[in-house]
Design a protein around this motif. Structure first.
Motif, PDB file in Angstrom:
ATOM      1  N   ALA A 159     -52.477 -29.091  42.995  1.00 42.39           N
ATOM      2  CA  ALA A 159     -52.071 -30.402  43.478  1.00 42.39           C
ATOM      3  C   ALA A 159     -51.630 -31.222  42.272  1.00 42.39           C
ATOM      4  CB  ALA A 159     -53.227 -31.079  44.200  1.00 42.39           C
ATOM      5  N   ARG A 160     -51.034 -32.362  42.519  1.00 38.53           N
ATOM      6  CA  ARG A 160     -50.561 -33.213  41.435  1.00 38.53           C
ATOM      7  C   ARG A 160     -51.648 -34.207  41.045  1.00 38.53           C
ATOM      8  NH1 ARG A 160     -47.860 -38.053  40.433  1.00 38.53           N
ATOM      9  NH2 ARG A 160     -46.323 -37.888  38.782  1.00 38.53           N
ATOM     10  N   ALA A 161     -51.892 -34.333  39.744  1.00 43.02           N
ATOM     11  CA  ALA A 161     -52.807 -35.341  39.213  1.00 43.02           C
ATOM     12  C   ALA A 161     -52.248 -35.833  37.888  1.00 43.02           C
ATOM     13  CB  ALA A 161     -54.201 -34.761  39.022  1.00 43.02           C
ATOM     14  N   THR A 162     -52.445 -37.106  37.608  1.00 41.93           N
ATOM     15  CA  THR A 162     -51.967 -37.672  36.357  1.00 41.93           C
ATOM     16  C   THR A 162     -53.132 -38.289  35.591  1.00 41.93           C
ATOM     17  OG1 THR A 162     -51.488 -39.854  37.298  1.00 41.93           O
ATOM     18  CG2 THR A 162     -49.713 -38.206  37.361  1.00 41.93           C
ATOM     19  N   LEU A 163     -52.924 -38.442  34.292  1.00 39.13           N
ATOM     20  CA  LEU A 163     -53.919 -39.044  33.414  1.00 39.13           C
ATOM     21  C   LEU A 163     -53.168 -39.878  32.392  1.00 39.13           C
ATOM     22  CD1 LEU A 163     -56.914 -39.112  32.414  1.00 39.13           C
ATOM     23  CD2 LEU A 163     -56.309 -37.171  30.966  1.00 39.13           C
ATOM     24  N   GLY A 178     -59.974 -47.392  25.314  1.00 41.57           N
ATOM     25  CA  GLY A 178     -61.142 -47.513  26.167  1.00 41.57           C
ATOM     26  C   GLY A 178     -60.884 -47.458  27.659  1.00 41.57           C
ATOM     27  N   LYS A 179     -59.629 -47.262  28.063  1.00 40.42           N
ATOM     28  CA  LYS A 179     -59.295 -47.226  29.491  1.00 40.42           C
ATOM     29  C   LYS A 179     -58.499 -45.972  29.840  1.00 40.42           C
ATOM     30  CE  LYS A 179     -59.396 -52.143  30.092  1.00 40.42           C
ATOM     31  NZ  LYS A 179     -60.343 -52.550  31.052  1.00 40.42           N
ATOM     32  N   VAL A 180     -58.768 -45.481  31.026  1.00 39.62           N
ATOM     33  CA  VAL A 180     -58.062 -44.328  31.578  1.00 39.62           C
ATOM     34  C   VAL A 180     -57.606 -44.705  32.981  1.00 39.62           C
ATOM     35  CG1 VAL A 180     -58.335 -41.937  32.355  1.00 39.62           C
ATOM     36  CG2 VAL A 180     -59.467 -42.685  30.283  1.00 39.62           C
ATOM     37  N   THR A 181     -56.400 -44.321  33.338  1.00 37.43           N
ATOM     38  CA  THR A 181     -55.908 -44.507  34.700  1.00 37.43           C
ATOM     39  C   THR A 181     -55.191 -43.230  35.123  1.00 37.43           C
ATOM     40  OG1 THR A 181     -53.774 -45.415  34.016  1.00 37.43           O
ATOM     41  CG2 THR A 181     -55.564 -46.997  34.392  1.00 37.43           C
ATOM     42  N   GLY A 182     -54.941 -43.120  36.393  1.00 40.55           N
ATOM     43  CA  GLY A 182     -54.185 -41.964  36.862  1.00 40.55           C
ATOM     44  C   GLY A 182     -54.110 -41.922  38.365  1.00 40.55           C
ATOM     45  N   ASN A 183     -53.536 -40.851  38.835  1.00 41.75           N
ATOM     46  CA  ASN A 183     -53.417 -40.598  40.267  1.00 41.75           C
ATOM     47  C   ASN A 183     -53.890 -39.191  40.558  1.00 41.75           C
ATOM     48  OD1 ASN A 183     -52.000 -43.028  41.341  1.00 41.75           O
ATOM     49  ND2 ASN A 183     -50.548 -42.424  39.780  1.00 41.75           N
ATOM     50  N   GLY A 184     -54.704 -39.070  41.593  1.00 46.69           N
ATOM     51  CA  GLY A 184     -55.064 -37.766  42.116  1.00 46.69           C
ATOM     52  C   GLY A 184     -54.133 -37.447  43.264  1.00 46.69           C
ATOM     53  N   ALA A 198     -57.392 -41.575  52.586  1.00 44.71           N
ATOM     54  CA  ALA A 198     -57.728 -40.222  53.019  1.00 44.71           C
ATOM     55  C   ALA A 198     -56.465 -39.373  53.037  1.00 44.71           C
ATOM     56  CB  ALA A 198     -58.358 -40.241  54.399  1.00 44.71           C
ATOM     57  N   CYS A 199     -56.634 -38.089  52.762  1.00 40.67           N
ATOM     58  CA  CYS A 199     -55.532 -37.140  52.865  1.00 40.67           C
ATOM     59  C   CYS A 199     -56.129 -35.738  52.914  1.00 40.67           C
ATOM     60  CB  CYS A 199     -54.544 -37.301  51.710  1.00 40.67           C
ATOM     61  SG  CYS A 199     -55.037 -36.549  50.151  1.00 40.67           S
ATOM     62  N   PRO A 200     -55.338 -34.732  53.243  1.00 38.38           N
ATOM     63  CA  PRO A 200     -55.871 -33.370  53.339  1.00 38.38           C
ATOM     64  C   PRO A 200     -56.442 -32.823  52.018  1.00 38.38           C
ATOM     65  CG  PRO A 200     -53.769 -33.517  54.482  1.00 38.38           C
ATOM     66  CD  PRO A 200     -53.959 -34.814  53.742  1.00 38.38           C
ATOM     67  N   ALA A 201     -56.023 -33.376  50.894  1.00 35.04           N
ATOM     68  CA  ALA A 201     -56.481 -32.870  49.594  1.00 35.04           C
ATOM     69  C   ALA A 201     -57.645 -33.670  49.015  1.00 35.04           C
ATOM     70  CB  ALA A 201     -55.317 -32.866  48.609  1.00 35.04           C
ATOM     71  N   LEU A 202     -58.354 -34.417  49.846  1.00 34.59           N
ATOM     72  CA  LEU A 202     -59.428 -35.273  49.356  1.00 34.59           C
ATOM     73  C   LEU A 202     -60.555 -34.482  48.678  1.00 34.59           C
ATOM     74  CD1 LEU A 202     -60.002 -38.261  49.164  1.00 34.59           C
ATOM     75  CD2 LEU A 202     -61.200 -38.128  51.343  1.00 34.59           C
ATOM     76  N   THR A 220     -63.129 -32.838  43.424  1.00 36.49           N
ATOM     77  CA  THR A 220     -63.419 -31.819  42.417  1.00 36.49           C
ATOM     78  C   THR A 220     -62.744 -32.178  41.098  1.00 36.49           C
ATOM     79  OG1 THR A 220     -63.673 -30.100  44.090  1.00 36.49           O
ATOM     80  CG2 THR A 220     -63.182 -29.362  41.849  1.00 36.49           C
ATOM     81  N   TYR A 221     -61.499 -32.623  41.141  1.00 34.65           N
ATOM     82  CA  TYR A 221     -60.776 -33.021  39.938  1.00 34.65           C
ATOM     83  C   TYR A 221     -61.493 -34.164  39.219  1.00 34.65           C
ATOM     84  CZ  TYR A 221     -57.433 -35.660  37.168  1.00 34.65           C
ATOM     85  OH  TYR A 221     -56.832 -36.382  36.168  1.00 34.65           O
ATOM     86  N   LEU A 222     -61.835 -35.224  39.950  1.00 35.89           N
ATOM     87  CA  LEU A 222     -62.474 -36.377  39.317  1.00 35.89           C
ATOM     88  C   LEU A 222     -63.849 -36.022  38.757  1.00 35.89           C
ATOM     89  CD1 LEU A 222     -61.437 -39.216  41.796  1.00 35.89           C
ATOM     90  CD2 LEU A 222     -60.466 -38.710  39.534  1.00 35.89           C
ATOM     91  N   ASN A 223     -64.593 -35.205  39.453  1.00 30.78           N
ATOM     92  CA  ASN A 223     -65.893 -34.761  38.937  1.00 30.78           C
ATOM     93  C   ASN A 223     -65.725 -33.925  37.677  1.00 30.78           C
ATOM     94  OD1 ASN A 223     -67.454 -36.034  40.896  1.00 30.78           O
ATOM     95  ND2 ASN A 223     -67.321 -34.302  42.286  1.00 30.78           N
TER      96      ASN A 223
END
Length: 90
Positions: A5-9, A15-21, A48-52, A57-60
């Motif tokens: 799946a697509r994820a960004t960082l 001191g800050k991190v942002t992104g999209n899962g 919510a979406c099918p890849a939630l 798992t990605y964020l953990n």
């Protein structure tokens, strides 16, 4: 396992991190100096979406990363158990 799946960082400021899962945008604190990484206190939007489950798992996994390195167009995050998150820079 591959993350299919697509994820960004992004690091918008020290001191800050942002992104999209796959489903949501997120932000967090990055609390140690480079080349180490410790991402804490992740907060995300609640769409919510099918890849939630995959996003969870990605964020953990992101919170377990301890070292960050850049090689060319690749950003590599690793941890003490041998897990790796690899990002392509754009």
């Amino acid at each position: 396992a591959a993350f299919n799946a697509r994820a960004t960082l992004q690091f918008p400021e020290p001191g800050k991190v942002t992104g999209n899962g796959p489903c949501n945008s997120y932000f967090a604190a990055q609390t140690v100096p480079y080349p180490w990484i410790k991402i804490e206190n992740i907060a995300a939007t609640k769409r919510a979406c099918p890849a939630l489950k995959l996003e969870s798992t990605y964020l953990n996994t992101l919170t377990t990363m301890t070292l960050i390195e850049r090689s060319g167009d690749t950003l590599l995050l690793t941890n003490d158990t041998g897990q790796t998150l690899e990002f392509r820079l754009k």
